[in-house]
Enzyme design. Structure first.
Site, PDB file in Angstrom:
ATOM      1  N   HIS A  76      -8.006  -0.226  -4.606  1.00  0.00           N
ATOM      2  CA  HIS A  76      -7.344   1.097  -4.401  1.00  0.00           C
ATOM      3  C   HIS A  76      -5.826   0.739  -4.018  1.00  0.00           C
ATOM      4  CE1 HIS A  76      -7.436   4.950  -2.031  1.00  0.00           C
ATOM      5  NE2 HIS A  76      -6.158   4.631  -1.780  1.00  0.00           N
ATOM      6  N   GLU A  77      -5.337  -0.131  -3.515  1.00  0.00           N
ATOM      7  CA  GLU A  77      -4.028  -0.091  -3.377  1.00  0.00           C
ATOM      8  C   GLU A  77      -3.207  -0.608  -4.608  1.00  0.00           C
ATOM      9  OE1 GLU A  77      -2.560   0.826  -0.677  1.00  0.00           O
ATOM     10  OE2 GLU A  77      -4.602   0.987   0.443  1.00  0.00           O
ATOM     11  N   HIS A  90      -2.312   1.985  -6.903  1.00  0.00           N
ATOM     12  CA  HIS A  90      -1.324   3.068  -6.632  1.00  0.00           C
ATOM     13  C   HIS A  90      -0.146   2.317  -7.300  1.00  0.00           C
ATOM     14  CE1 HIS A  90      -2.523   5.947  -3.565  1.00  0.00           C
ATOM     15  NE2 HIS A  90      -3.067   4.908  -2.832  1.00  0.00           N
TER      16      HIS A  90
HETATM   17 NI    NI Z   1      -4.345   5.494  -1.295  1.00  0.00          NI
END
Ligand code: NI
Length: 185
Positions: A147-148, A151
């Protein structure tokens, strides 16, 4: 140190690839990291990527938490979990297996979604002292890393979803076994 404003879905900085950090040991990078730690704690998040505080740099921080215990009372921040600071991270997926679970994101407030992620990976990067970090991760830890790092490539979790009927308001999570106090990343 200061608490930064968190960028939200729709701001262009969340849609474009972040820039490589040329000098991970620079003082300005340390200042940014301190601000990110304070901002994440204030927002009761488990992870935060630099573009979420309007800095287009390849830098993420996250707590290395195992599977969050559902229903664990008042336990949004994982005080015992080690904090990982990862500059210029890279991921190597080590399995074909994917697993679906609910995710929330500080940049997509009020919503959560059911997101498939790989269950096993290796990640590497550099810490603020310039030392190489190399780790293997599984389960929720691997989910947070994906998830990170997404980004940093301009990708938000709804773009990883295969069934948008499972993009829901937090407040309706009780219908879906998606508790509203789940971990935010
Ligand atoms: Ni996030």
């Amino acid at each position: 140190m200061s608490i930064r404003k968190i960028s939200r879905m729709g701001h262009p900085i969340l849609c474009r690839p972040a820039k490589v950090v040329e000098d991970p040991t620079a003082a300005e990078v340390k200042d940014l990291i301190l601000d990110m730690i304070e901002t994440m704690a204030d927002a009761q998040g488990v992870g935060l990527a630099a573009p979420q505080v309007y800095e287009s740099r390849r830098l993420v921080i996250f707590h290395e938490v195992e599977e969050p215990e559902s229903g664990a009372e008042g336990d949004e921040s994982p005080p015992g979990a080690p904090l990982i600071i990862l500059i210029n991270p890279q991921i190597e997926i080590l399995t074909d297996e994917m697993e679906e679970d609910w995710e929330g994101c500080l940049s997509v407030p009020g919503l959560r979604g059911l997101v498939p992620r790989y269950t096993h990976l290796r990640y590497s990067g550099v810490d603020p002292e310039g030392h190489l970090i190399e780790r293997e991760a599984r389960g929720f830890h691997a989910r947070v890393v994906q998830h990170e790092c997404d980004h940093l490539d301009g990708i938000l979790y709804p773009q990883r979803m295969t069934d948008l009927s499972k993009l829901i308001f937090d407040s309706e999570g009780r219908h879906w076994d998606a508790p509203p106090d789940d971990e935010m990343v």
